[in-house]
Motif scaffolding. Structure first.
Motif, PDB file in Angstrom:
ATOM      1  N   HIS A  50       4.628  10.474  -9.364  1.00 12.03           N
ATOM      2  CA  HIS A  50       4.214  10.750 -10.739  1.00 12.03           C
ATOM      3  C   HIS A  50       4.014  12.249 -10.971  1.00 12.03           C
ATOM      4  CE1 HIS A  50       2.399  10.076 -14.615  1.00 12.03           C
ATOM      5  NE2 HIS A  50       1.327  10.748 -14.252  1.00 12.03           N
ATOM      6  N   ARG A  51       3.580  12.979  -9.933  1.00 13.23           N
ATOM      7  CA  ARG A  51       3.271  14.409 -10.089  1.00 13.23           C
ATOM      8  C   ARG A  51       4.386  15.338  -9.636  1.00 13.23           C
ATOM      9  NH1 ARG A  51      -2.346  14.345  -7.150  1.00 13.23           N
ATOM     10  NH2 ARG A  51      -2.585  12.144  -7.512  1.00 13.23           N
ATOM     11  N   VAL A  52       5.338  14.821  -8.896  1.00 14.30           N
ATOM     12  CA  VAL A  52       6.382  15.672  -8.336  1.00 14.30           C
ATOM     13  C   VAL A  52       7.575  15.706  -9.285  1.00 14.30           C
ATOM     14  CG1 VAL A  52       8.034  15.898  -6.455  1.00 14.30           C
ATOM     15  CG2 VAL A  52       5.695  15.234  -5.974  1.00 14.30           C
ATOM     16  N   CYS A  53       8.059  16.910  -9.547  1.00 11.20           N
ATOM     17  CA  CYS A  53       9.290  17.032 -10.324  1.00 11.20           C
ATOM     18  C   CYS A  53      10.292  17.837  -9.494  1.00 11.20           C
ATOM     19  CB  CYS A  53       9.035  17.706 -11.663  1.00 11.20           C
ATOM     20  SG  CYS A  53       8.361  19.356 -11.535  1.00 11.20           S
ATOM     21  N   ASP A  54      11.516  17.424  -9.538  1.00 10.45           N
ATOM     22  CA  ASP A  54      12.555  18.105  -8.775  1.00 10.45           C
ATOM     23  C   ASP A  54      12.916  19.406  -9.461  1.00 10.45           C
ATOM     24  OD1 ASP A  54      12.642  16.065  -6.943  1.00 10.45           O
ATOM     25  OD2 ASP A  54      14.207  14.964  -8.017  1.00 10.45           O
ATOM     26  N   VAL A  55      12.852  20.497  -8.712  1.00 14.34           N
ATOM     27  CA  VAL A  55      13.185  21.809  -9.239  1.00 14.34           C
ATOM     28  C   VAL A  55      14.417  22.299  -8.489  1.00 14.34           C
ATOM     29  CG1 VAL A  55      12.386  24.171  -9.547  1.00 14.34           C
ATOM     30  CG2 VAL A  55      10.773  22.288  -9.732  1.00 14.34           C
ATOM     31  N   ALA A  56      15.411  22.713  -9.222  1.00 10.73           N
ATOM     32  CA  ALA A  56      16.620  23.240  -8.604  1.00 10.73           C
ATOM     33  C   ALA A  56      17.063  24.472  -9.382  1.00 10.73           C
ATOM     34  CB  ALA A  56      17.721  22.195  -8.604  1.00 10.73           C
ATOM     35  N   PHE A  57      17.461  25.481  -8.655  1.00 15.47           N
ATOM     36  CA  PHE A  57      17.939  26.721  -9.261  1.00 15.47           C
ATOM     37  C   PHE A  57      19.402  26.921  -8.878  1.00 15.47           C
ATOM     38  CE2 PHE A  57      13.383  27.494  -8.336  1.00 15.47           C
ATOM     39  CZ  PHE A  57      12.939  27.619  -9.624  1.00 15.47           C
ATOM     40  N   MET A  58      20.091  27.676  -9.703  1.00 16.01           N
ATOM     41  CA  MET A  58      21.485  27.999  -9.427  1.00 16.01           C
ATOM     42  C   MET A  58      21.558  29.429  -8.902  1.00 16.01           C
ATOM     43  SD  MET A  58      23.022  25.261 -10.406  1.00 16.01           S
ATOM     44  CE  MET A  58      24.722  25.732 -10.532  1.00 16.01           C
ATOM     45  N   VAL A  59      22.644  29.732  -8.200  1.00 15.83           N
ATOM     46  CA  VAL A  59      22.858  31.098  -7.727  1.00 15.83           C
ATOM     47  C   VAL A  59      23.041  31.998  -8.940  1.00 15.83           C
ATOM     48  CG1 VAL A  59      24.416  32.587  -6.420  1.00 15.83           C
ATOM     49  CG2 VAL A  59      23.873  30.310  -5.567  1.00 15.83           C
ATOM     50  N   GLY A  60      22.303  33.093  -8.978  1.00 15.10           N
ATOM     51  CA  GLY A  60      22.355  34.010 -10.104  1.00 15.10           C
ATOM     52  C   GLY A  60      21.199  33.844 -11.073  1.00 15.10           C
ATOM     53  N   ASP A  61      20.436  32.744 -10.975  1.00 13.11           N
ATOM     54  CA  ASP A  61      19.254  32.572 -11.831  1.00 13.11           C
ATOM     55  C   ASP A  61      18.211  33.620 -11.487  1.00 13.11           C
ATOM     56  OD1 ASP A  61      20.326  30.433 -13.117  1.00 13.11           O
ATOM     57  OD2 ASP A  61      19.094  28.920 -12.103  1.00 13.11           O
ATOM     58  N   ARG A  62      17.382  33.937 -12.487  1.00 14.49           N
ATOM     59  CA  ARG A  62      16.287  34.883 -12.275  1.00 14.49           C
ATOM     60  C   ARG A  62      14.995  34.076 -12.224  1.00 14.49           C
ATOM     61  NH1 ARG A  62      17.763  40.174 -13.184  1.00 14.49           N
ATOM     62  NH2 ARG A  62      15.722  40.768 -13.991  1.00 14.49           N
TER      63      ARG A  62
ATOM     64  N   THR B  43       0.828  -1.206   0.000  1.00 16.03           N
ATOM     65  CA  THR B  43       0.000   0.000   0.000  1.00 16.03           C
ATOM     66  C   THR B  43       0.863   1.256   0.000  1.00 16.03           C
ATOM     67  OG1 THR B  43      -1.687  -1.192   1.228  1.00 16.03           O
ATOM     68  CG2 THR B  43      -1.851   1.198   1.208  1.00 16.03           C
ATOM     69  N   GLN B  44       1.925   1.274   0.791  1.00 16.41           N
ATOM     70  CA  GLN B  44       2.810   2.431   0.837  1.00 16.41           C
ATOM     71  C   GLN B  44       3.485   2.669  -0.506  1.00 16.41           C
ATOM     72  OE1 GLN B  44       5.363   1.452   4.114  1.00 16.41           O
ATOM     73  NE2 GLN B  44       4.065   2.485   5.616  1.00 16.41           N
ATOM     74  N   SER B  45       3.923   1.615  -1.166  1.00 15.18           N
ATOM     75  CA  SER B  45       4.587   1.800  -2.464  1.00 15.18           C
ATOM     76  C   SER B  45       3.596   2.293  -3.517  1.00 15.18           C
ATOM     77  CB  SER B  45       5.248   0.504  -2.926  1.00 15.18           C
ATOM     78  OG  SER B  45       4.263  -0.457  -3.244  1.00 15.18           O
ATOM     79  N   ARG B  46       2.350   1.849  -3.441  1.00 14.66           N
ATOM     80  CA  ARG B  46       1.333   2.338  -4.378  1.00 14.66           C
ATOM     81  C   ARG B  46       1.070   3.835  -4.155  1.00 14.66           C
ATOM     82  NH1 ARG B  46      -3.206  -0.179  -2.765  1.00 14.66           N
ATOM     83  NH2 ARG B  46      -2.479  -2.140  -3.632  1.00 14.66           N
ATOM     84  N   GLN B  47       0.931   4.235  -2.898  1.00 16.02           N
ATOM     85  CA  GLN B  47       0.706   5.648  -2.603  1.00 16.02           C
ATOM     86  C   GLN B  47       1.916   6.487  -3.021  1.00 16.02           C
ATOM     87  OE1 GLN B  47      -2.082   7.068  -1.526  1.00 16.02           O
ATOM     88  NE2 GLN B  47      -3.112   5.090  -1.518  1.00 16.02           N
ATOM     89  N   LYS B  48       3.120   5.971  -2.812  1.00 12.65           N
ATOM     90  CA  LYS B  48       4.331   6.699  -3.205  1.00 12.65           C
ATOM     91  C   LYS B  48       4.396   6.871  -4.717  1.00 12.65           C
ATOM     92  CE  LYS B  48       9.342   6.590  -2.570  1.00 12.65           C
ATOM     93  NZ  LYS B  48       9.618   7.171  -3.847  1.00 12.65           N
TER      94      LYS B  48
END
Length: 167
Positions: free
Chosen positions: A59-71, A49-54
């Motif tokens: 599926h909807r989460v995407c990793d967002v990362a910014f660099m120093v100096g980005d606008r 059940t936990q793996s199904r919920q995960k």
């Protein structure tokens, strides 16, 4: 079935009602082994059940990362209950102007360079409030015309009545 019932094959009662008078049983190896088998089955079902919920969340989460100096665009949220042009979400402004990332603090926190007019606002924001800038000026709002509260909310005001009808 309750976990207690699954383990011990009987309903949970008070201590006085577990055994009848004169009945004294010792726990045998079969009873203990049966209980351990049921615990393993319950643990496997929980893991499934936990793996199904995960998988639903991943599926909807995407990793967002910014660099120093980005606008980036900084998100603001209009106050609830106030509508603009009789529409709640479609015509509401979502972002104010561009800000530069000054420093990355941890995994999901970024410190922005804020102008003096926003000096009352804390300069560290969660990644969910930031959007990468792609060069479309319609996404921005001139923040000088909007009075932002300390929690980055603003009050919407009607500009004009576009249509009027009497029935």
């Amino acid at each position: 079935m309750a976990p207690y019932e699954a383990l011990y094959e009987r309903r949970c009662r008070s201590l006085a009602g577990w055994f009848k008078l004169g009945e004294a049983q010792l726990l045998s190896g079969d009873l203990v082994q049966g209980a351990l088998d049921k615990v393993k089955i319950i643990q496997d079902q929980l893991r499934t059940t936990q793996s199904r919920q995960k998988s639903y969340v991943d599926h909807r989460v995407c990793d967002v990362a910014f660099m120093v100096g980005d606008r980036v665009l900084l998100g603001v949220s209009p106050m609830k209950g106030v509508m603009r042009f009789r529409k709640r979400v479609k015509l509401s402004l979502w972002y104010i102007r561009l800000f530069e990332i000054l420093q990355k603090l941890g995994e999901v926190a970024y410190k922005l360079v804020l102008p003096p007019s926003l000096s009352a606002v804390h300069p560290v924001f969660h990644v969910s409030m930031l959007r990468k800038y792609h060069g479309d000026p319609s996404h921005m709002l001139d923040f000088s015309s909007v009075q932002l509260h300390k929690d980055l909310t603003y009050e919407e005001e009607q500009v004009a009545i576009l249509a009027r009808q009497v029935r």
